[in-house]
Motif scaffolding. Sequence first.
Motif, PDB file in Angstrom:
ATOM      1  N   GLU A  20       0.830  -1.203   0.000  1.00 36.66           N
ATOM      2  CA  GLU A  20       0.000   0.000   0.000  1.00 36.66           C
ATOM      3  C   GLU A  20       0.872   1.263   0.000  1.00 36.66           C
ATOM      4  O   GLU A  20       0.567   2.239  -0.675  1.00 36.66           O
ATOM      5  CB  GLU A  20      -0.951   0.008   1.195  1.00 36.66           C
ATOM      6  N   GLU A  21       1.964   1.223   0.756  1.00 32.73           N
ATOM      7  CA  GLU A  21       2.877   2.373   0.800  1.00 32.73           C
ATOM      8  C   GLU A  21       3.526   2.609  -0.565  1.00 32.73           C
ATOM      9  O   GLU A  21       3.660   3.757  -1.024  1.00 32.73           O
ATOM     10  CB  GLU A  21       3.939   2.162   1.880  1.00 32.73           C
ATOM     11  N   GLU A  22       3.938   1.540  -1.245  1.00 31.12           N
ATOM     12  CA  GLU A  22       4.522   1.659  -2.593  1.00 31.12           C
ATOM     13  C   GLU A  22       3.482   2.164  -3.593  1.00 31.12           C
ATOM     14  O   GLU A  22       3.801   2.938  -4.490  1.00 31.12           O
ATOM     15  CB  GLU A  22       5.095   0.312  -3.042  1.00 31.12           C
ATOM     16  N   TRP A  23       2.244   1.735  -3.436  1.00 30.36           N
ATOM     17  CA  TRP A  23       1.138   2.213  -4.281  1.00 30.36           C
ATOM     18  C   TRP A  23       1.003   3.732  -4.134  1.00 30.36           C
ATOM     19  O   TRP A  23       0.959   4.455  -5.123  1.00 30.36           O
ATOM     20  CB  TRP A  23      -0.155   1.509  -3.859  1.00 30.36           C
ATOM     21  N   PHE A  27       1.675   6.704  -6.990  1.00 33.08           N
ATOM     22  CA  PHE A  27       0.604   7.610  -7.409  1.00 33.08           C
ATOM     23  C   PHE A  27       0.739   9.001  -6.782  1.00 33.08           C
ATOM     24  O   PHE A  27      -0.247   9.703  -6.598  1.00 33.08           O
ATOM     25  CB  PHE A  27      -0.766   7.014  -7.098  1.00 33.08           C
ATOM     26  N   THR A  28       1.956   9.410  -6.479  1.00 34.98           N
ATOM     27  CA  THR A  28       2.206  10.775  -6.025  1.00 34.98           C
ATOM     28  C   THR A  28       2.153  11.700  -7.237  1.00 34.98           C
ATOM     29  O   THR A  28       2.772  11.417  -8.265  1.00 34.98           O
ATOM     30  CB  THR A  28       3.591  10.863  -5.349  1.00 34.98           C
ATOM     31  N   LEU A  29       1.413  12.782  -7.137  1.00 35.55           N
ATOM     32  CA  LEU A  29       1.187  13.677  -8.268  1.00 35.55           C
ATOM     33  C   LEU A  29       2.479  14.169  -8.910  1.00 35.55           C
ATOM     34  O   LEU A  29       2.592  14.255 -10.134  1.00 35.55           O
ATOM     35  CB  LEU A  29       0.322  14.865  -7.834  1.00 35.55           C
ATOM     36  N   SER A  30       3.489  14.449  -8.108  1.00 35.30           N
ATOM     37  CA  SER A  30       4.747  14.968  -8.658  1.00 35.30           C
ATOM     38  C   SER A  30       5.451  13.960  -9.571  1.00 35.30           C
ATOM     39  O   SER A  30       6.269  14.356 -10.401  1.00 35.30           O
ATOM     40  CB  SER A  30       5.689  15.414  -7.531  1.00 35.30           C
ATOM     41  N   PHE A 123      -6.699   6.953  -6.930  1.00 27.95           N
ATOM     42  CA  PHE A 123      -6.944   5.512  -6.844  1.00 27.95           C
ATOM     43  C   PHE A 123      -6.440   5.005  -5.495  1.00 27.95           C
ATOM     44  O   PHE A 123      -5.320   5.309  -5.089  1.00 27.95           O
ATOM     45  CB  PHE A 123      -6.230   4.752  -7.960  1.00 27.95           C
ATOM     46  N   LYS A 124      -7.275   4.230  -4.835  1.00 31.11           N
ATOM     47  CA  LYS A 124      -6.909   3.695  -3.530  1.00 31.11           C
ATOM     48  C   LYS A 124      -6.491   2.229  -3.659  1.00 31.11           C
ATOM     49  O   LYS A 124      -7.101   1.460  -4.404  1.00 31.11           O
ATOM     50  CB  LYS A 124      -8.090   3.814  -2.571  1.00 31.11           C
ATOM     51  N   TYR A 125      -5.478   1.870  -2.928  1.00 33.11           N
ATOM     52  CA  TYR A 125      -4.970   0.501  -2.899  1.00 33.11           C
ATOM     53  C   TYR A 125      -6.103  -0.483  -2.598  1.00 33.11           C
ATOM     54  O   TYR A 125      -6.192  -1.551  -3.207  1.00 33.11           O
ATOM     55  CB  TYR A 125      -3.868   0.420  -1.841  1.00 33.11           C
ATOM     56  N   SER A 126      -7.000  -0.099  -1.686  1.00 36.82           N
ATOM     57  CA  SER A 126      -8.092  -0.986  -1.256  1.00 36.82           C
ATOM     58  C   SER A 126      -9.144  -1.206  -2.349  1.00 36.82           C
ATOM     59  O   SER A 126      -9.939  -2.140  -2.255  1.00 36.82           O
ATOM     60  CB  SER A 126      -8.762  -0.408  -0.005  1.00 36.82           C
ATOM     61  N   TYR A 149      -0.449  -1.595 -13.902  1.00 35.08           N
ATOM     62  CA  TYR A 149       0.841  -2.279 -13.837  1.00 35.08           C
ATOM     63  C   TYR A 149       1.873  -1.347 -13.205  1.00 35.08           C
ATOM     64  O   TYR A 149       1.840  -0.134 -13.448  1.00 35.08           O
ATOM     65  CB  TYR A 149       1.326  -2.646 -15.242  1.00 35.08           C
ATOM     66  N   PHE A 150       2.792  -1.927 -12.436  1.00 34.11           N
ATOM     67  CA  PHE A 150       3.865  -1.172 -11.801  1.00 34.11           C
ATOM     68  C   PHE A 150       5.203  -1.784 -12.181  1.00 34.11           C
ATOM     69  O   PHE A 150       5.318  -3.003 -12.349  1.00 34.11           O
ATOM     70  CB  PHE A 150       3.729  -1.216 -10.271  1.00 34.11           C
ATOM     71  N   ALA A 151       6.219  -0.949 -12.288  1.00 30.72           N
ATOM     72  CA  ALA A 151       7.594  -1.414 -12.510  1.00 30.72           C
ATOM     73  C   ALA A 151       8.541  -0.414 -11.855  1.00 30.72           C
ATOM     74  O   ALA A 151       8.364   0.808 -12.004  1.00 30.72           O
ATOM     75  CB  ALA A 151       7.905  -1.543 -13.999  1.00 30.72           C
ATOM     76  N   ASN A 152       9.488  -0.899 -11.119  1.00 34.55           N
ATOM     77  CA  ASN A 152      10.516  -0.056 -10.495  1.00 34.55           C
ATOM     78  C   ASN A 152       9.927   1.082  -9.653  1.00 34.55           C
ATOM     79  O   ASN A 152      10.420   2.199  -9.682  1.00 34.55           O
ATOM     80  CB  ASN A 152      11.458   0.507 -11.558  1.00 34.55           C
ATOM     81  N   GLY A 153       8.865   0.798  -8.938  1.00 35.29           N
ATOM     82  CA  GLY A 153       8.279   1.789  -8.042  1.00 35.29           C
ATOM     83  C   GLY A 153       7.415   2.841  -8.715  1.00 35.29           C
ATOM     84  O   GLY A 153       6.998   3.798  -8.065  1.00 35.29           O
TER      85      GLY A 153
END
Length: 191
Positions: A20-23, A27-30, A123-126, A149-153
């Motif tokens: 959840e923390e990595e999610w 998804f940080t706007l910056s 978007f929420k992890y849950s 999909y996620f890759a490398n954070g």
Amino acid sequence: MVLLFSFTLVSCGGSDVVTEEEWKSAFTLSNFDNVVIDVIEYPSTPDEEYKNILKVDSDIYYVNEQFIENDVVVYSCEYYYFNDFYGTWELEFDEETNSWLQDEDDDEFYVSVREYFHEICRFKYSEFSYDESKQCYVGIVDGMNYAIYFANGKVSKINESYLNKPDRGTSYVFHSYGKVDLELPEFIGCL
């Protein structure tokens, strides 16, 4: 809305599994202040194809689009930029004069891109679950199917489709985070 001329499709394969923390970090706007996004509508057919590439470098956006119109491939490219004093402006290449022309934009494109970034950052992890068979996170948000999909954070790809038409939608491939360096071309005047 916008499409591609030089198109680089990044193979995402399966998604990294994230906490959840990595999610939240992905998804940080910056994160979306400096990125390339390839946008493809699917399914495409030989007589109906829509592709684009969007490069974002802070308040400068470069859009390169390709679409098929009456069996002819049409290309265009534009810059959009924003500053606090003048607002949003668009630079469009004029083939007749072989130069870039400036036009005051109505903010629609610039605002729609910013709104999209804000939307996905909510978007929420849950709301999503990892689907082993699809190797991505799936969920339904505001009546739309999403596969993330996620890759490398970082977010590497988002597929979205309508609930009632899951075979039609848009794919957004994110890559080149932090590597975009845009400079506005010289322009000769206004449209």
